[in-house]
Structure formats: structure tokens, C-alpha cells
Design a protein around this motif. Structure first.
Motif, mmCIF file in Angstrom:
data_model
loop_
_atom_site.group_PDB
_atom_site.id
_atom_site.type_symbol
_atom_site.label_atom_id
_atom_site.label_comp_id
_atom_site.label_asym_id
_atom_site.label_seq_id
_atom_site.Cartn_x
_atom_site.Cartn_y
_atom_site.Cartn_z
ATOM 1 N N LEU A 22 0.897 -1.196 0.063
ATOM 2 C CA LEU A 22 -0.065 -0.064 -0.060
ATOM 3 C C LEU A 22 0.987 1.355 0.126
ATOM 4 O O LEU A 22 0.613 2.301 -0.578
ATOM 5 C CB LEU A 22 -0.963 0.024 1.040
ATOM 6 N N VAL A 23 1.987 1.100 0.580
ATOM 7 C CA VAL A 23 2.917 2.198 0.833
ATOM 8 C C VAL A 23 3.859 2.337 -0.296
ATOM 9 O O VAL A 23 4.315 3.402 -0.670
ATOM 10 C CB VAL A 23 3.500 2.383 2.206
ATOM 11 N N LEU A 24 4.442 1.363 -0.824
ATOM 12 C CA LEU A 24 5.425 1.297 -1.845
ATOM 13 C C LEU A 24 5.321 2.338 -3.044
ATOM 14 O O LEU A 24 6.220 3.057 -3.198
ATOM 15 C CB LEU A 24 5.910 -0.242 -2.106
ATOM 16 N N PRO A 25 4.364 2.055 -3.714
ATOM 17 C CA PRO A 25 4.099 2.808 -4.989
ATOM 18 C C PRO A 25 3.795 4.480 -4.625
ATOM 19 O O PRO A 25 3.801 5.207 -5.431
ATOM 20 C CB PRO A 25 3.018 2.258 -5.717
ATOM 21 N N LEU A 26 3.257 4.433 -3.493
ATOM 22 C CA LEU A 26 2.751 5.884 -2.817
ATOM 23 C C LEU A 26 3.941 6.742 -2.600
ATOM 24 O O LEU A 26 3.926 7.986 -2.928
ATOM 25 C CB LEU A 26 1.827 5.654 -1.416
ATOM 26 N N LEU A 27 5.080 6.373 -2.086
ATOM 27 C CA LEU A 27 6.108 7.223 -1.313
ATOM 28 C C LEU A 27 6.536 8.327 -2.296
ATOM 29 O O LEU A 27 6.991 9.114 -2.010
ATOM 30 C CB LEU A 27 7.011 6.375 -0.767
ATOM 31 N N PRO A 28 6.959 7.742 -3.574
ATOM 32 C CA PRO A 28 7.566 8.822 -4.467
ATOM 33 C C PRO A 28 6.544 10.082 -4.768
ATOM 34 O O PRO A 28 6.933 11.189 -4.774
ATOM 35 C CB PRO A 28 7.901 7.853 -6.009
ATOM 36 N N PHE A 29 5.339 9.707 -4.989
ATOM 37 C CA PHE A 29 4.347 10.720 -5.093
ATOM 38 C C PHE A 29 3.997 11.596 -4.073
ATOM 39 O O PHE A 29 3.971 12.604 -4.092
ATOM 40 C CB PHE A 29 3.133 10.135 -5.839
ATOM 41 N N TYR A 30 4.012 10.845 -2.785
ATOM 42 C CA TYR A 30 3.918 11.514 -1.463
ATOM 43 C C TYR A 30 5.010 12.364 -1.383
ATOM 44 O O TYR A 30 4.756 13.663 -0.964
ATOM 45 C CB TYR A 30 3.653 10.489 -0.595
ATOM 46 N N ALA A 31 6.224 12.263 -1.543
ATOM 47 C CA ALA A 31 7.406 12.788 -1.268
ATOM 48 C C ALA A 31 7.394 14.050 -2.413
ATOM 49 O O ALA A 31 7.724 15.242 -1.937
ATOM 50 C CB ALA A 31 8.810 12.104 -1.440
ATOM 51 N N GLU A 32 7.052 13.827 -3.476
ATOM 52 C CA GLU A 32 7.219 14.859 -4.479
ATOM 53 C C GLU A 32 6.095 15.736 -4.261
ATOM 54 O O GLU A 32 6.029 17.025 -4.503
ATOM 55 C CB GLU A 32 6.992 14.266 -5.911
ATOM 56 N N HIS A 33 4.755 15.723 -3.520
ATOM 57 C CA HIS A 33 3.804 16.378 -3.024
ATOM 58 C C HIS A 33 4.489 17.614 -2.040
ATOM 59 O O HIS A 33 4.046 18.538 -1.983
ATOM 60 C CB HIS A 33 2.571 15.685 -2.514
ATOM 61 N N PHE A 34 5.499 16.913 -1.336
ATOM 62 C CA PHE A 34 6.086 18.008 -0.397
ATOM 63 C C PHE A 34 7.099 18.558 -0.971
ATOM 64 O O PHE A 34 8.182 19.126 -0.434
ATOM 65 C CB PHE A 34 6.596 17.231 1.007
ATOM 66 N N GLY A 35 7.725 18.577 -2.424
ATOM 67 C CA GLY A 35 8.794 19.112 -2.915
ATOM 68 C C GLY A 35 10.014 18.366 -3.007
ATOM 69 O O GLY A 35 10.766 18.808 -3.413
ATOM 70 N N ALA A 36 10.150 17.091 -3.043
ATOM 71 C CA ALA A 36 10.911 16.199 -2.963
ATOM 72 C C ALA A 36 11.426 15.928 -4.624
ATOM 73 O O ALA A 36 10.851 16.025 -5.553
ATOM 74 C CB ALA A 36 11.012 14.759 -2.397
ATOM 75 N N THR A 37 12.861 16.018 -4.771
ATOM 76 C CA THR A 37 13.238 15.784 -6.216
ATOM 77 C C THR A 37 13.644 14.251 -6.151
ATOM 78 O O THR A 37 13.603 13.531 -5.411
ATOM 79 C CB THR A 37 14.720 16.426 -6.236
#
Length: 399
Positions: A22-37
């Protein structure tokens, strides 16, 4: 069969993996939501792995001494807390905190594998480890699709809270269904494989030295490292690759992960027959070769049918390599060393989960999408080369 301990361990692993996926595919998009490169996304994945690197051998050895069940419960509790922090995140640092908490207690899979080794005969072990593969396949089939659906419609926090609920369910299943297993008594030197040192208390450094000083365990651990580096590089950058090459959002990415899980789970259902036909060593080489093809050709995938074909080939490879190499590793050490050996393998997986996502993130940030796939394939090719080596004359084979 109703009394078999493999059923509750399968259920607990499945629910754990479902929460993870549930978390694995979410994290990249979740992090980019907070401005992560993309590089910061890789560092987020690596933060979990750094903590897991510290905790893996310790938890493996604790489970050898204190028992699998209590150690597994403690590990699952850390996962539960980590998912709650992720769901509550309102900034990037909270995502890092959630992954760090989960990583410091990460030992669910290692302890489950050690438990399976305790309760199965060597000739049945690959099929038993295939249950973990089925759990992974089922988790990857359902978890990412659910995650993408939830995140797309209810926001990025909802899959994390769903994962926390599943983690709590896994804790209850472990407590209620999993039979307590007494730690294995130290085996006599006569019972250990030839060439094995007599058992002694193992810290992380001692465990690495003990297994890497012996040719056969060293080879198995290096094969496991090659697999982990390849798989971690692929997974560490896959969502970012799909976002840039195919304009996938979190929902479509989740569906692709689900397709991969469907393929992997289907293969695991027949792995016992594959082992009987090919044996673990040949099956591992076939799987590594499939990973080379599937990952290496990603750079030329520009349409959906080609992408799905490559994902299917790669998913087959990963599905047969993991249980084959794990079985070969457990057969190469004494019964009382299996928890420690699997703990070392988990440490190697943690190293891979540090190197792979950071390298993948750096390459994708610089638009080197083809190089990203080729890097994942090169690690799998190393596994092919290691598997092709002859066991030195006089070196004992696995029992």
C-alpha cells in the motif's frame, strides 16, 4: 494441514506485505507532493534501509535466542507505528521519520523465513519459501491497486492509514495463530555442514566474518546481494520512470505494480514443480537471466504492450530467484545459524536498498532513463555469473 504452522505464517506475511505494498508505490508521489526531487525520493527509501541495516542481524540473532514469535511481534509493532506517522505527515521530514521508525524494527520477513526454516525439511524448503513469494505476489496484486485508488480519490495519507490497519491485523494474527517455536538448540559440530565453524555468539561483524569466510555461504550471500541490488534499483526508480516516460500518476503506477504481482503470484504457485525439474541452482540462473532481459530493455519501451511484456518477464525472474537463493542459503549453514544467516542477508538487502534507490533517483533526475534499466540489469547479470561458477573441489554441497 490445518495444524501446519505454514498457514498462519503465510497469513501474517501476506497481511504485512499487503500493508507494505500500500505504501511502496505511494512514497515517490507523496514525497514529490512535499517538494522532493527524484534524488531525495531515493534518499527517503534509503533512510529506511540504513536503519534496517543496523537492525537486521540483531533481530535475526535475537529470534534465534528468544524465539521467532516474540521478535516478530516487536518488529510488527514498529511497522504499525511507522505507518501511523506516515499517515499523519504534513511535511517531508515526517515521511523520513516514519520510514526510520519502521526501518529500526524491520525484521518481519527475515524472522518469517527463519521460522519456515525451523519447521520444514531441507527438501521442502524452496516450496515453503514459495509461500512468501505467493504472499508477495498477492500483496503486489492487491496493495498497489488499492493504494493508487485510495490516493487518487482520498489523498496520499489514506493508503498509509490503511497500511497501519493491516499492520495491526498482522499483529493480532501473529499473536493468536502463530505457534510459539522454541529457539533451536546449538547443533553439535557433527550436525553442522562440513566446514562450518562451531556455534558461537554472533554480533553483526562476527556473523559477516563467519559466513563470508566459508566459500559456500559466501557465494549464496553474494548471489542474494546481486538479486537485491537489481530488484532494489528497479523498484527504487520505477514510479519515477513511469511518471516521466509514460506520464503515469499514482493510480496507474499502482495498477502496473498489481500486474507484476499477478505474474509473480502465478509463478509462485507452481514453483515446487519448477524446482523438481530444474533444481534451485538452475532455476536461480534462469530467473536472473529473465531479470537481465526485463530490466535491460526498459530503455526501449515506449508503448504499453512492450512495457507489460518486459514487466511480466522481469516479474517471473524475481519470483523464482528469491525463494531459490534463500533456500540455497539456509542449506549452506547449520540449522542453529539460519536466523543469523538470514539476518546477514537482510543486511545485504538493506545495503542494496540504500544503493539502488539513490542511484536510480540520481539517474532519473538527470533523465538517464535507459541507463536506469541497464544498471538494474547489470546487477542481475552478476547473479548469472556467480551462479555459473563451479563449487570448488572439496567444498561441501548443501544438505
Amino acid at each position: 494441514m490445518r495444524r501446519s504452522p505454514l498457514l498462519p505464517i503465510f497469513l501474517t506475511v501476506f497481511v504485512d506485505v499487503l500493508g507494505l505494498t500500500l505504501v511502496l508505490p505511494l512514497l515517490p508521489f507523496y514525497a514529490e507532493h512535499f517538494g522532493a526531487t527524484p534524488l531525495v525520493v531515493g534518499l527517503l527509501a534509503a533512510s529506511y534501509a540504513v536503519c534496517q541495516l543496523i537492525s537486521g542481524p540483531i533481530l535475526g540473532r535475537i529470534s534465534d535466542r528468544a524465539g521467532r514469535k516474540p521478535t516478530l511481534l516487536a518488529s510488527q509493532m514498529g511497522t504499525f507505528i511507522g505507518f501511523l506517522v506516515l499517515g499523519s505527515a504534513d511535511s517531508l521530514w515526517m515521511l523520513f521519520l516514519g520510514r526510520i521508525i519502521d526501518g529500526l524494527t524491520a525484521g518481519n520477513l527475515t524472522i518469517a523465513q527463519a521460522y519456515i526454516s525451523d519447521v520444514t525439511r531441507p527438501e521442502e524448503r524452496t516450496k515453503a519459501f514459495g509461500l512468501i513469494g505467493i504472499a508477495f505476489g498477492g500483496g503486489f496484486l492487491l496493495g498497489p491497486a488499492i493504494s493508487g485508488f485510495l490516493a487518487h480519490r482520498f489523498g496520499y495519507a489514506s493508503p498509509a492509514f490503511g497500511a497501519a490497519a493491516l499492520s495491526l491485523t498482522a499483529i493480532l494474527l501473529t499473536a493468536a495463530l502463530l505457534p510459539a517455536k522454541q529457539p533451536a538448540p546449538a547443533a553439535s559440530s557433527a550436525a553442522a555442514p562440513a566446514g562450518a565453524a562451531s556455534p558461537a555468539p554472533l554480533g553483526r561483524g562476527n556473523a559477516f566474518r563467519r559466513f563470508f569466510d566459508r566459500p559456500l555461504p559466501r557465494r549464496r550471500l553474494l548471489e542474494f546481494l546481486a538479486f537485491s541490488l537489481s530488484f532494489s534499483t528497479l523498484i527504487g526508480g520505477l514510479a519515477l520512470f513511469l511518471e516521466r516516460r509514460f506520464a503515469f500518476d499514482v493510480e496507474k503506477t499502482g495498477y502496473l505494480y498489481a500486474f507484476s504481482g499477478l505474474v509473480g503470484g502465478s509463478i509462485q504457485g507452481g514453483i515446487g514443480r519448477l524446482v523438481k525439474r530444474l533444481g534451485e541452482e538452475r532455476l536461480a540462473r534462469v530467473g536472473f537471466s529473465a531479470m537481465v532481459v526485463g530490466y535491460g530493455l526498459l530503455g526501449v519501451a515506449y508503448d504499453l504492450p512492450t512495457l507489460l511484456l518486459l514487466v511480466a518477464v522481469a516479474a517471473f525472474g524475481a519470483a523464482v530467484v528469491r525463494p531459490s537463493i534463500t533456500t540455497l542459503l539456509t542449506k549452506s549453514v547449520g540449522r542453529d545459524e539460519q536466523g543469523a544467516a538470514l539476518g546477514v542477508s537482510q543486511s545485504l538487502a538493506s545495503v542494496s536498498q540504500i544503493v539502488g534507490p539513490i542511484a536510480a533517483g540520481w539517474l532519473i533526475e538527470h533523465r538517464a532513463l535507459a541507463a536506469y534499466g541497464l544498471m538494474a540489469a547489470s546487477f542481475a547479470a552478476l547473479g548469472v555469473l556467480l551462479g555459473a561458477q563451479k563449487i570448488p573441489a572439496g567444498e561441501p554441497v548443501e544438505s
